[in-house]
Scaffold this active site. Structure first.
Site, PDB file in Angstrom:
ATOM      1  N   LYS A 148       0.858  -1.199   0.000  1.00  0.00           N
ATOM      2  CA  LYS A 148       0.000   0.000   0.000  1.00  0.00           C
ATOM      3  C   LYS A 148       0.891   1.245   0.000  1.00  0.00           C
ATOM      4  O   LYS A 148       1.013   1.969   0.999  1.00  0.00           O
ATOM      5  CB  LYS A 148      -0.967  -0.032   1.191  1.00  0.00           C
ATOM      6  CG  LYS A 148      -2.195   0.847   0.970  1.00  0.00           C
ATOM      7  CD  LYS A 148      -3.311   0.475   1.924  1.00  0.00           C
ATOM      8  CE  LYS A 148      -4.431   1.485   1.970  1.00  0.00           C
ATOM      9  NZ  LYS A 148      -5.141   1.685   0.715  1.00  0.00           N
ATOM     10  N   GLU A 181      -8.338  -4.649 -10.443  1.00  0.00           N
ATOM     11  CA  GLU A 181      -9.143  -4.072  -9.351  1.00  0.00           C
ATOM     12  C   GLU A 181      -9.509  -2.650  -9.762  1.00  0.00           C
ATOM     13  O   GLU A 181      -9.209  -2.223 -10.874  1.00  0.00           O
ATOM     14  CB  GLU A 181      -8.349  -4.076  -8.037  1.00  0.00           C
ATOM     15  CG  GLU A 181      -7.063  -3.262  -8.110  1.00  0.00           C
ATOM     16  CD  GLU A 181      -6.254  -3.265  -6.817  1.00  0.00           C
ATOM     17  OE1 GLU A 181      -6.831  -3.426  -5.730  1.00  0.00           O
ATOM     18  OE2 GLU A 181      -5.022  -3.076  -6.912  1.00  0.00           O
TER      19      GLU A 181
HETATM   20  N1  PLP Z   1      -7.479  -1.582  -4.015  1.00  0.00           N
HETATM   21  C1  PLP Z   1      -6.866  -0.400  -3.980  1.00  0.00           C
HETATM   22  C2  PLP Z   1      -5.939  -0.026  -5.087  1.00  0.00           C
HETATM   23  C3  PLP Z   1      -7.103   0.489  -2.915  1.00  0.00           C
HETATM   24  O1  PLP Z   1      -6.479   1.677  -2.882  1.00  0.00           O
HETATM   25  C4  PLP Z   1      -8.013   0.115  -1.893  1.00  0.00           C
HETATM   26  C5  PLP Z   1      -8.295   0.994  -0.774  1.00  0.00           C
HETATM   27  O2  PLP Z   1      -7.743   2.045  -0.615  1.00  0.00           O
HETATM   28  C6  PLP Z   1      -8.645  -1.133  -1.982  1.00  0.00           C
HETATM   29  C7  PLP Z   1      -8.347  -1.962  -3.056  1.00  0.00           C
HETATM   30  C8  PLP Z   1      -9.615  -1.576  -0.932  1.00  0.00           C
HETATM   31  O3  PLP Z   1      -8.939  -1.911   0.258  1.00  0.00           O
HETATM   32  P1  PLP Z   1      -9.664  -1.836   1.669  1.00  0.00           P
HETATM   33  O4  PLP Z   1     -10.827  -2.752   1.611  1.00  0.00           O
HETATM   34  O5  PLP Z   1      -8.617  -2.296   2.628  1.00  0.00           O
HETATM   35  O6  PLP Z   1     -10.062  -0.418   1.878  1.00  0.00           O
END
Ligand code: PLP
Length: 299
Positions: A148, A181
């Site tokens: 992240k 995604e």
């Molecule tokens: N994919 C990406 C690229 C993201 O930035 C996020 C959330 O910020 C998600 C998926 C979803 O993740 P989460 O369920 O932990 O918020």
């Protein structure tokens, strides 16, 4: 407007919080972040979010800025000071401050931690009834999307493209024509034979905590789930589609590239899953256990 932020080891008035001009996050995007949801003042899925933060840092060889216990104390105090009820805590950790040089600094600066909070309105009935519209766009990101990282340029550009098309999100398409995604969310479809499909959590996607909680909820409640890639074409022919993220929970998608998904209304299964997920957030505020994020990479 939140009243306080946490920066340089202190709670400071939000509008006075600042970072050093040679913070490596500012100069190189050399850092990671977490968005931890807060519901009714309660931190949702706190342990899995901290697991993911720890994992992202370890992958980049950045130390935890403080112990997990201390991170919790700071974030809870920020929630209290900002009277945050529903919204999220934003945590960012960078490799710290050092004269600009690509290599890791020999001086081993302290990792720089900043935290802010944001209050968010609940989704309205009208928004839920309408669902989200998405566009598709090429996935131009690097090969470690499981980290992240605060380096989000391709995500920003895709989100902007979606906004300019009057849409809410962009679904990113890889070189094989598969949906990886969304720009800031995980992607799901429901097939005509009622199977729920989402891509495996490999290096091509962020292992979403909402995704993880929902897969566990589905396993507990006996839903059929297929963890595999799905193509843009399959998505266009799906009977339902939805996205997940900490701030959206489970959100129906009713249009992809201007074409209706299924009958153009939020899907029945999607709404059932949303209801079950939200109920879980309300009731327990957690769906995944500590350590699950490490196992989820295989899912
Ligand atoms: N994919 C990406 C690229 C993201 O930035 C996020 C959330 O910020 C998600 C998926 C979803 O993740 P989460 O369920 O932990 O918020």
């Amino acid at each position: 407007m939140p009243r306080y932020a946490y920066a340089n080891g202190r709670f400071v008035p939000h509008n006075q919080a600042s970072v050093h001009i040679e913070d490596r996050g500012y100069q190189f995007a050399d850092g990671v972040y977490e968005v931890v949801p807060v519901h009714q003042g309660h931190v949702v899925d706190e342990e899995p979010h901290l697991d993911r933060l720890e994992r992202s840092l370890a992958e980049l060889r950045i130390d935890m800025p403080m112990t997990r216990h201390a991170l919790k104390l700071v974030s809870h105090e920020l929630i209290r000071r900002n009277v945050l009820t529903n919204g999220f805590i934003y945590m960012q950790v960078t490799r710290g401050v050092a004269p600009r040089d690509h290599k890791f600094p020999k001086s081993k600066p302290r990792p720089a931690l900043t935290m802010t909070t944001r209050q968010l309105p609940a989704k309205s009935e009208a928004q839920l009834e309408q669902g989200f519209a998405v566009i598709t766009a090429p996935d131009q990101r690097w090969k470690r999307c499981d980290i992240k990282s605060i380096a989000l340029l391709p995500n920003i550009l895709a989100k902007q493209q979606a906004a300019e098309a009057g849409c809410d999100e962009a679904w990113l398409i890889d070189a094989d024509g598969n949906v990886t995604e969304g720009a800031a969310t995980n992607a799901w479809i429901v097939t005509p034979d009622k199977k729920v499909v989402t891509r495996q959590a490999d290096h091509a996607i962020l292992p979403g905590i909402t995704r993880l909680s929902l897969t566990k909820l589905m396993a507990r409640e006996g839903y059929e789930l297929e963890i595999r890639p799905f193509s843009k074409e399959e998505a266009m022919n799906a009977t339902e589609a939805f996205l997940t993220s900490s701030t959206n929970h489970v959100m129906p998608i009713t249009k992809i590239d201007g074409q209706p998904v299924g009958n153009g209304h939020p899907g029945i299964l999607t709404l059932k899953l949303r209801e079950a997920y939200v109920e879980q957030v309300v009731n327990e505020g957690r769906g995944a256990a500590p350590g699950d994020i490490y196992n989820s990479m295989a899912v």
